[in-house]
Design an enzyme around this catalytic site. Structure first.
Site, PDB file in Angstrom:
ATOM      1  CB  ALA A   1      40.125  50.511  10.060  1.00 59.61           C
TER       2      ALA A   1
ATOM      3  CE  LYS B   1      53.483  55.138  13.757  1.00 57.59           C
ATOM      4  NZ  LYS B   1      53.188  55.249  12.317  1.00 57.59           N
TER       5      LYS B   1
ATOM      6  CB  ALA C   1      45.907  53.810   4.557  1.00 55.14           C
TER       7      ALA C   1
ATOM      8  N   GLY D   1      40.816  56.851   4.573  1.00 54.42           N
ATOM      9  CA  GLY D   1      39.788  56.107   3.838  1.00 54.42           C
ATOM     10  C   GLY D   1      38.707  57.024   3.272  1.00 54.42           C
TER      11      GLY D   1
ATOM     12  CG  ASP E   1      34.253  53.923  10.022  1.00 59.75           C
ATOM     13  OD1 ASP E   1      35.205  54.431   9.413  1.00 59.75           O
ATOM     14  OD2 ASP E   1      34.163  53.960  11.283  1.00 59.75           O
TER      15      ASP E   1
HETATM   16  P1  NAI Z   1      41.333  57.624  11.362  1.00 65.55           P
HETATM   17  O1  NAI Z   1      41.265  57.366  12.813  1.00 65.55           O
HETATM   18  O2  NAI Z   1      41.078  58.974  10.835  1.00 65.55           O
HETATM   19  O3  NAI Z   1      40.313  56.641  10.603  1.00 65.55           O
HETATM   20  C1  NAI Z   1      40.162  55.305  10.913  1.00 65.55           C
HETATM   21  C2  NAI Z   1      38.702  54.940  10.656  1.00 65.55           C
HETATM   22  O4  NAI Z   1      38.561  53.541  10.843  1.00 65.55           O
HETATM   23  C3  NAI Z   1      37.722  55.609  11.619  1.00 65.55           C
HETATM   24  O5  NAI Z   1      36.641  56.160  10.885  1.00 65.55           O
HETATM   25  C4  NAI Z   1      37.276  54.459  12.527  1.00 65.55           C
HETATM   26  O6  NAI Z   1      35.944  54.614  12.986  1.00 65.55           O
HETATM   27  C5  NAI Z   1      37.397  53.287  11.588  1.00 65.55           C
HETATM   28  N1  NAI Z   1      37.546  51.987  12.237  1.00 65.55           N
HETATM   29  C6  NAI Z   1      38.205  51.663  13.371  1.00 65.55           C
HETATM   30  N2  NAI Z   1      38.105  50.344  13.612  1.00 65.55           N
HETATM   31  C7  NAI Z   1      37.374  49.826  12.587  1.00 65.55           C
HETATM   32  C8  NAI Z   1      36.923  48.531  12.260  1.00 65.55           C
HETATM   33  N3  NAI Z   1      37.171  47.487  13.053  1.00 65.55           N
HETATM   34  N4  NAI Z   1      36.177  48.361  11.136  1.00 65.55           N
HETATM   35  C9  NAI Z   1      35.875  49.413  10.353  1.00 65.55           C
HETATM   36  N5  NAI Z   1      36.278  50.672  10.621  1.00 65.55           N
HETATM   37  C10 NAI Z   1      37.006  50.866  11.713  1.00 65.55           C
HETATM   38  O7  NAI Z   1      42.775  57.071  10.906  1.00 65.55           O
HETATM   39  P2  NAI Z   1      43.566  57.392   9.570  1.00 65.55           P
HETATM   40  O8  NAI Z   1      44.491  58.509   9.782  1.00 65.55           O
HETATM   41  O9  NAI Z   1      42.597  57.417   8.440  1.00 65.55           O
HETATM   42  O10 NAI Z   1      44.467  56.091   9.449  1.00 65.55           O
HETATM   43  C11 NAI Z   1      43.918  54.837   9.080  1.00 65.55           C
HETATM   44  C12 NAI Z   1      45.013  53.785   9.115  1.00 65.55           C
HETATM   45  O11 NAI Z   1      46.034  54.147   8.189  1.00 65.55           O
HETATM   46  C13 NAI Z   1      45.701  53.606  10.455  1.00 65.55           C
HETATM   47  O12 NAI Z   1      46.034  52.246  10.618  1.00 65.55           O
HETATM   48  C14 NAI Z   1      46.986  54.427  10.328  1.00 65.55           C
HETATM   49  O13 NAI Z   1      48.019  53.940  11.125  1.00 65.55           O
HETATM   50  C15 NAI Z   1      47.289  54.217   8.866  1.00 65.55           C
HETATM   51  N6  NAI Z   1      48.079  55.283   8.287  1.00 65.55           N
HETATM   52  C16 NAI Z   1      47.640  56.566   8.343  1.00 65.55           C
HETATM   53  C17 NAI Z   1      48.391  57.573   7.785  1.00 65.55           C
HETATM   54  C18 NAI Z   1      47.941  58.986   7.789  1.00 65.55           C
HETATM   55  O14 NAI Z   1      48.624  59.813   7.144  1.00 65.55           O
HETATM   56  N7  NAI Z   1      46.857  59.327   8.424  1.00 65.55           N
HETATM   57  C19 NAI Z   1      49.680  57.288   7.147  1.00 65.55           C
HETATM   58  C20 NAI Z   1      50.003  55.888   7.078  1.00 65.55           C
HETATM   59  C21 NAI Z   1      49.231  54.938   7.659  1.00 65.55           C
HETATM   60  N1  PHE Z   2      51.205  58.189  10.535  1.00 61.61           N
HETATM   61  C1  PHE Z   2      52.213  58.301   9.528  1.00 61.61           C
HETATM   62  C2  PHE Z   2      52.566  56.939   8.964  1.00 61.61           C
HETATM   63  O1  PHE Z   2      52.282  55.901   9.550  1.00 61.61           O
HETATM   64  C3  PHE Z   2      53.441  58.858  10.130  1.00 61.61           C
HETATM   65  C4  PHE Z   2      53.847  60.243   9.834  1.00 61.61           C
HETATM   66  C5  PHE Z   2      52.982  61.261   9.579  1.00 61.61           C
HETATM   67  C6  PHE Z   2      55.184  60.500   9.895  1.00 61.61           C
HETATM   68  C7  PHE Z   2      53.475  62.502   9.336  1.00 61.61           C
HETATM   69  C8  PHE Z   2      55.689  61.745   9.670  1.00 61.61           C
HETATM   70  C9  PHE Z   2      54.825  62.750   9.399  1.00 61.61           C
HETATM   71  O2  PHE Z   2      53.143  56.868   7.898  1.00 61.61           O
END
Ligand code: NAI
Ligand code: PHE
Length: 349
Positions: A240, A79, A261, A187, A205
């Protein structure tokens, strides 16, 4: 703090760079290359101290090792964290991302990366200019597989199905109440998948514009972010941030299960025991949220067609079911069961 963190870490190496112009610390933590080259997202945000950024990189890299190992996918865990000291935008942000790309490229494939919190597919397009061919999840316009969030949401959906199968003997989400914390890239898409299956969805959110986007939608209710741990639901889905399951929140939870997630949902391993004691079924985050990391690496790096990616991501359902079975058979927490499965795969390799 940095020397202590590195010397105590069980990972393989940490690549460190301080960018003087932008006062940014970059850490690339390579936790394990036992199963393949290390892959993991790039997180970019403001940290209070460089040590905090490093700790985040290390914990997240270990999560990637576990993620790929439980999914039996030939990648190792790594990472990157770009720790900013202040908000960066415009040309400065682009320049820092390009410099970061040069650093990734200098590792010649020892680290493959994609988006994470604070970075997007558009950012991957920028990093790719200097970091090619080690950058994944670029936009479709640039020839990439697009946002990993889409595939991650599909994987989480399959994790929810495994939970329903275990709780109710039927994987369908129909009439189940799902509470999603964070309706962002993952989400937000999960809302649609759950609704399509007939679930009743609540979202919470901190971002008012995100809440507005969902309020008024049929089948969706909104919950204030400070009430999220107190609301009754069938499944709570943290999408989140990390450490949301801890000694302060677990006693408040009124759900039957958790599957989401967010990376590193448990503040500590003891929290897995706390959940077990409360009779809450926990689907380990690293088994549930592999979808994006797997699909974009498969599509862009291994030539998978879309259908193959979707089939592979759907395996989350099987994996989570297997973890629940091990947990029951061994009388251990689901988190311990998932780690056991990961260790077994790493041991064999
Ligand atoms: P994102 O930034 O698009 O969405 C996160 C959402 O959570 C935002 O709408 C934000 O306003 C909200 N948020 C932040 N703090 C909050 C709280 N205290 N209470 C309620 N809502 C809150 O991020 P994404 O990509 O959707 O990722 C979400 C989580 O999933 C992260 O922890 C990320 O590391 C994890 N993740 C994401 C992956 C991906 O492919 N995008 C893959 C694996 C894990
Ligand atoms: N944010 C992803 C996760 O936590 C990491 C990832 C995305 C790795 C795309 C490789 C390619 O799983």
């Amino acid at each position: 703090m940095i020397e202590t963190l590195i010397s105590r870490w069980d990972g393989e190496s940490v690549i460190t760079k301080y960018d003087r112009d932008f006062r940014a610390w970059i850490f690339i933590a390579i936790h394990s290359t036992v199963l393949g080259p290390a892959a993991g997202g790039t997180r970019m945000k403001i940290y209070g101290a460089p040590g905090e950024a490093l700790l985040d990189a290390m914990r997240l890299a270990e999560g990637m090792t576990l993620k790929y190992a439980v999914a039996d996918f030939p990648r190792g865990g790594g990472k990157a964290v770009i720790g900013l000291t202040s908000e960066l935008d415009g040309d400065d942000r682009i320049e820092l991302l390009k410099r970061y790309g040069t650093l990734v490229r200098s590792l010649r494939g020892a680290f493959l990366t994609g988006p994470d919190v604070g970075t997007t597919s558009e950012d991957m397009d920028i990093i790719h200019r200097t970091g090619s061919p080690y950058i994944f999840s670029r936009t479709a316009e640039s020839g990439g597989a697009g946002s990993s969030g889409y595939y991650t949401a599909i994987g989480v959906y399959h994790g929810l199905r495994a939970v329903c199968r275990s709780l109710y003997g039927d994987p369908s989400l129909k009439d189940r109440t799902i509470l999603i914390q964070g309706a962002g890239s993952v989400g937000g898409r999960l809302v649609d998948l759950a609704l399509k299956d007939g679930a009743r969805v609540s979202i919470s959110d901190v971002d008012a514009a995100t809440v507005d986007r969902f309020s008024g939608r049929q089948g969706v209710s909104t919950i204030a972010s400070d009430a999220v741990y107190d609301v009754e639901c069938d499944i709570f889905s943290p999408c989140a941030m990390g450490s949301v399951l801890n000694e302060r929140t677990i006693p408040r939870l009124r759900c039957r299960a958790i599957a989401g997630a967010a990376n590193n949902q448990l503040e500590s391993e003891t929290d897995a025991k706390r959940l077990k004691m409360r009779g809450i079924l926990y689907a380990p985050d690293f088994a549930v949220n592999i979808g994006g990391a797997m699909a974009v690496t498969g599509i862009e790096g291994m030539g998978w067609p879309e259908e193959r990616a979707l089939q592979e991501v759907a395996r989350v359902e099987e994996t989570v079911t297997r973890i629940f079975e091990i947990s029951t058979a061994e009388g251990i927490t689901t988190d311990a069961a998932a780690r056991m499965l990961a260790r077994e795969r790493l041991g064999k390799a």
